[in-house]
Design a protein around this motif. Structure first.
Motif, PDB file in Angstrom:
ATOM      1  N   ALA A 113      26.011  46.940  38.188  1.00 52.91           N
ATOM      2  CA  ALA A 113      25.959  46.128  39.416  1.00 52.91           C
ATOM      3  C   ALA A 113      26.791  44.869  39.234  1.00 52.91           C
ATOM      4  O   ALA A 113      26.534  44.071  38.329  1.00 52.91           O
ATOM      5  N   ASP A 114      27.811  44.715  40.084  1.00 44.63           N
ATOM      6  CA  ASP A 114      28.562  43.462  40.118  1.00 44.63           C
ATOM      7  C   ASP A 114      27.851  42.535  41.100  1.00 44.63           C
ATOM      8  O   ASP A 114      28.099  42.563  42.306  1.00 44.63           O
ATOM      9  N   ALA A 115      26.920  41.776  40.539  1.00 40.98           N
ATOM     10  CA  ALA A 115      26.164  40.820  41.358  1.00 40.98           C
ATOM     11  C   ALA A 115      26.654  39.407  41.059  1.00 40.98           C
ATOM     12  O   ALA A 115      25.895  38.439  41.150  1.00 40.98           O
ATOM     13  N   ALA A 116      27.944  39.302  40.668  1.00 36.78           N
ATOM     14  CA  ALA A 116      28.515  37.995  40.302  1.00 36.78           C
ATOM     15  C   ALA A 116      28.272  36.988  41.410  1.00 36.78           C
ATOM     16  O   ALA A 116      27.831  35.871  41.165  1.00 36.78           O
ATOM     17  N   TYR A 117      28.541  37.410  42.650  1.00 30.68           N
ATOM     18  CA  TYR A 117      28.321  36.492  43.763  1.00 30.68           C
ATOM     19  C   TYR A 117      26.867  36.520  44.250  1.00 30.68           C
ATOM     20  O   TYR A 117      26.217  35.497  44.431  1.00 30.68           O
ATOM     21  N   GLY A 118      26.353  37.737  44.489  1.00 29.33           N
ATOM     22  CA  GLY A 118      25.103  37.841  45.241  1.00 29.33           C
ATOM     23  C   GLY A 118      23.825  37.911  44.423  1.00 29.33           C
ATOM     24  O   GLY A 118      22.736  37.993  44.987  1.00 29.33           O
ATOM     25  N   ILE A 124      26.086  38.530  36.684  1.00 34.81           N
ATOM     26  CA  ILE A 124      25.706  37.496  37.645  1.00 34.81           C
ATOM     27  C   ILE A 124      26.349  36.194  37.172  1.00 34.81           C
ATOM     28  O   ILE A 124      26.357  35.909  35.982  1.00 34.81           O
ATOM     29  N   ASP A 125      26.925  35.465  38.104  1.00 37.10           N
ATOM     30  CA  ASP A 125      27.674  34.263  37.741  1.00 37.10           C
ATOM     31  C   ASP A 125      26.914  32.999  38.100  1.00 37.10           C
ATOM     32  O   ASP A 125      26.893  32.592  39.267  1.00 37.10           O
ATOM     33  N   PRO A 126      26.327  32.333  37.115  1.00 38.30           N
ATOM     34  CA  PRO A 126      25.751  31.023  37.420  1.00 38.30           C
ATOM     35  C   PRO A 126      26.809  30.033  37.918  1.00 38.30           C
ATOM     36  O   PRO A 126      26.479  29.061  38.578  1.00 38.30           O
ATOM     37  N   HIS A 127      28.103  30.291  37.649  1.00 37.54           N
ATOM     38  CA  HIS A 127      29.111  29.364  38.189  1.00 37.54           C
ATOM     39  C   HIS A 127      29.462  29.680  39.642  1.00 37.54           C
ATOM     40  O   HIS A 127      30.351  29.056  40.207  1.00 37.54           O
ATOM     41  N   LYS A 128      28.737  30.598  40.248  1.00 34.38           N
ATOM     42  CA  LYS A 128      28.861  30.745  41.704  1.00 34.38           C
ATOM     43  C   LYS A 128      27.606  30.138  42.346  1.00 34.38           C
ATOM     44  O   LYS A 128      27.604  28.987  42.699  1.00 34.38           O
ATOM     45  N   HIS A 129      26.518  30.924  42.465  1.00 37.17           N
ATOM     46  CA  HIS A 129      25.355  30.366  43.152  1.00 37.17           C
ATOM     47  C   HIS A 129      24.360  29.679  42.227  1.00 37.17           C
ATOM     48  O   HIS A 129      23.326  29.203  42.685  1.00 37.17           O
ATOM     49  N   ALA A 174      28.464  49.210  41.609  1.00 38.04           N
ATOM     50  CA  ALA A 174      27.994  48.808  42.945  1.00 38.04           C
ATOM     51  C   ALA A 174      28.160  47.301  43.046  1.00 38.04           C
ATOM     52  O   ALA A 174      27.880  46.579  42.088  1.00 38.04           O
ATOM     53  N   THR A 175      28.626  46.838  44.197  1.00 36.40           N
ATOM     54  CA  THR A 175      28.817  45.398  44.357  1.00 36.40           C
ATOM     55  C   THR A 175      27.691  44.817  45.214  1.00 36.40           C
ATOM     56  O   THR A 175      27.459  45.260  46.339  1.00 36.40           O
ATOM     57  N   ILE A 176      27.007  43.864  44.636  1.00 39.20           N
ATOM     58  CA  ILE A 176      25.853  43.258  45.308  1.00 39.20           C
ATOM     59  C   ILE A 176      26.319  41.904  45.834  1.00 39.20           C
ATOM     60  O   ILE A 176      26.110  40.865  45.217  1.00 39.20           O
ATOM     61  N   GLY A 177      27.027  41.986  46.961  1.00 42.01           N
ATOM     62  CA  GLY A 177      27.637  40.781  47.536  1.00 42.01           C
ATOM     63  C   GLY A 177      29.129  40.764  47.248  1.00 42.01           C
ATOM     64  O   GLY A 177      29.557  40.252  46.218  1.00 42.01           O
ATOM     65  N   THR A 178      29.930  41.361  48.154  1.00 39.51           N
ATOM     66  CA  THR A 178      31.377  41.374  47.925  1.00 39.51           C
ATOM     67  C   THR A 178      31.946  39.985  48.206  1.00 39.51           C
ATOM     68  O   THR A 178      31.384  39.217  48.993  1.00 39.51           O
ATOM     69  N   THR A 179      33.074  39.710  47.581  1.00 39.41           N
ATOM     70  CA  THR A 179      33.661  38.386  47.701  1.00 39.41           C
ATOM     71  C   THR A 179      34.120  38.110  49.136  1.00 39.41           C
ATOM     72  O   THR A 179      33.936  37.014  49.652  1.00 39.41           O
ATOM     73  N   ALA A 180      34.710  39.127  49.779  1.00 45.10           N
ATOM     74  CA  ALA A 180      35.288  38.887  51.107  1.00 45.10           C
ATOM     75  C   ALA A 180      34.227  38.718  52.188  1.00 45.10           C
ATOM     76  O   ALA A 180      34.313  37.813  53.004  1.00 45.10           O
TER      77      ALA A 180
HETATM   78  C1  LIG Z   1      31.807  40.048  43.460  1.00 43.18           C
HETATM   79  C2  LIG Z   1      32.584  39.321  42.387  1.00 43.18           C
HETATM   80  N1  LIG Z   1      32.772  39.905  41.191  1.00 43.18           N
HETATM   81  C3  LIG Z   1      33.456  39.280  40.197  1.00 43.18           C
HETATM   82  C4  LIG Z   1      34.017  38.041  40.387  1.00 43.18           C
HETATM   83  C5  LIG Z   1      34.776  37.390  39.249  1.00 43.18           C
HETATM   84  O1  LIG Z   1      33.915  36.609  38.525  1.00 43.18           O
HETATM   85  P1  LIG Z   1      34.354  35.441  37.516  1.00 43.18           P
HETATM   86  O2  LIG Z   1      34.412  34.185  38.344  1.00 43.18           O
HETATM   87  O3  LIG Z   1      33.243  35.401  36.536  1.00 43.18           O
HETATM   88  O4  LIG Z   1      35.668  35.796  36.940  1.00 43.18           O
HETATM   89  C6  LIG Z   1      33.856  37.398  41.601  1.00 43.18           C
HETATM   90  C7  LIG Z   1      34.473  36.069  41.817  1.00 43.18           C
HETATM   91  O5  LIG Z   1      34.843  35.686  42.889  1.00 43.18           O
HETATM   92  C8  LIG Z   1      33.114  38.042  42.633  1.00 43.18           C
HETATM   93  O6  LIG Z   1      32.898  37.426  43.810  1.00 43.18           O
END
Ligand SMILES: Cc1ncc(COP(=O)(O)O)c(C=O)c1O
Length: 287
Positions: A65-70, A98-103, A36-42
């Motif tokens: 959960a792909d919450a990398a962004y959200g 979850i990506d600290p290098h995003k938010h 499940a994506t918790i905040g899609t990139t687009a």
């Molecule tokens: C929803 C989502 N998943 C995964 C990724 C990829 O993450 P990473 O920057 O750690 O490679 C991104 C990056 O834009 C993203 O927005």
């Protein structure tokens, strides 16, 4: 990277996974993990976790959960009630990124993966003749894919969170809410202007829209021109290619299945104060 088979499941007009389509795919069998994506990139769309968790009860799969962004947005006080319900259930998934290098205010190279059951670490085991550990417990050196690495990113994250703790009434949470407020304000401006077409209201701090035209191909070409005109005025937008179903197109002729649209990520607290200025430049560039 792991060579696992995967299939895409269709999404609705708001860019969220369609629970009915997921249910049909699960009923056909052979699904081990659902992502499940918790905040899609687009579009910053948040998949409906309550519905997906209900399906997990019936079909028994791992839920990632792909919450990398959200991921951090659970701290923001101004989510819609529906989006909030997903964040309230986020702790129930089996794993989360979850990506600290995003938010999380970190430079690139600071991503996190977390597992609800640490015991799954044993599946990531690799071995070499020269590694040894001083205890029999699971050790990060044994259970992660990236082996030797600097600790600076982790320490920087730790220090940042000491300064700006992850609490709902803190400065960090207010910064997330400010970016989201900026996106909502800009969305209302764009929506209220006949020159543009919009998609669903932003769920996080990302919005997409396009210039109105007689045909989708023409609107796409205009979006590219507006992207360039805005950049000439130092307003740097993004472009995205999205299904026409995402947009309220009115009578626009759908001569293409996707629309090239404009996309803005208002991810800094300062964007809230800048919305008027952003709109003024956009207005001028569109003219
Ligand atoms: C929803 C989502 N998943 C995964 C990724 C990829 O993450 P990473 O920057 O750690 O490679 C991104 C990056 O834009 C993203 O927005």
């Amino acid at each position: 990277m792991l060579g696992l088979k995967f299939e895409a499941v269709s999404c609705d007009w708001r860019g969220r996974i369609d629970p009915a389509a997921l249910e049909r795919r699960l009923a056909a069998g052979g699904v081990g993990t659902v992502v499940a994506t918790i905040g899609t990139t687009a579009t910053g769309s948040v998949d409906p976790l309550p519905a997906i968790l209900e399906l997990r009860e019936r079909f028994k799969f791992r839920l990632h959960a792909d919450a990398a962004y959200g991921g951090y947005f659970g701290l923001a006080a101004n989510l819609s009630a529906e989006t909030r319900r997903t964040y309230e259930r986020l702790r129930e998934v089996d794993s989360i990124v979850i990506d600290p290098h995003k938010h999380g205010l970190q430079p690139y190279g600071c991503g996190c993966v977390m597992f609800r059951d640490p015991e799954v670490g044993r599946f990531y085991k690799h071995d070499s003749p020269y590694t040894y550990f001083t205890s029999g417990d699971l050790h990060l050196g044994e259970i992660s894919l990236e082996c030797s690495r600097p600790g600076a990113a982790a320490v920087a994250l730790w220090a940042t969170q000491r300064l700006l703790p992850l609490v709902t009434d803190g400065d960090f949470a207010r910064g997330l809410a400010a970016g989201r407020k900026a996106a909502l304000t800009l969305y209302e401006r764009v929506k209220g202007d006949r020159r543009f077409v919009t998609a669903a209201p932003p769920e996080l701090d990302i919005l997409v829209w396009a210039p109105r035209a007689a045909r989708v191909s023409e609107a796409s070409a205009r979006a590219r021109r507006l992207f360039e005109e805005a950049a000439r005025r130092h307003l740097h937008l993004a472009l995205a290619e999205l299904p026409v179903e995402f947009f309220d197109l009115g009578r626009m002729e759908q001569d293409r299945p996707t629309l090239t649209c404009l996309r803005s990520v208002l991810m800094k607290p300062e964007h809230r104060e800048w919305v008027d200025r952003i709109w003024a430049i956009l207005d001028q560039a569109a003219g």
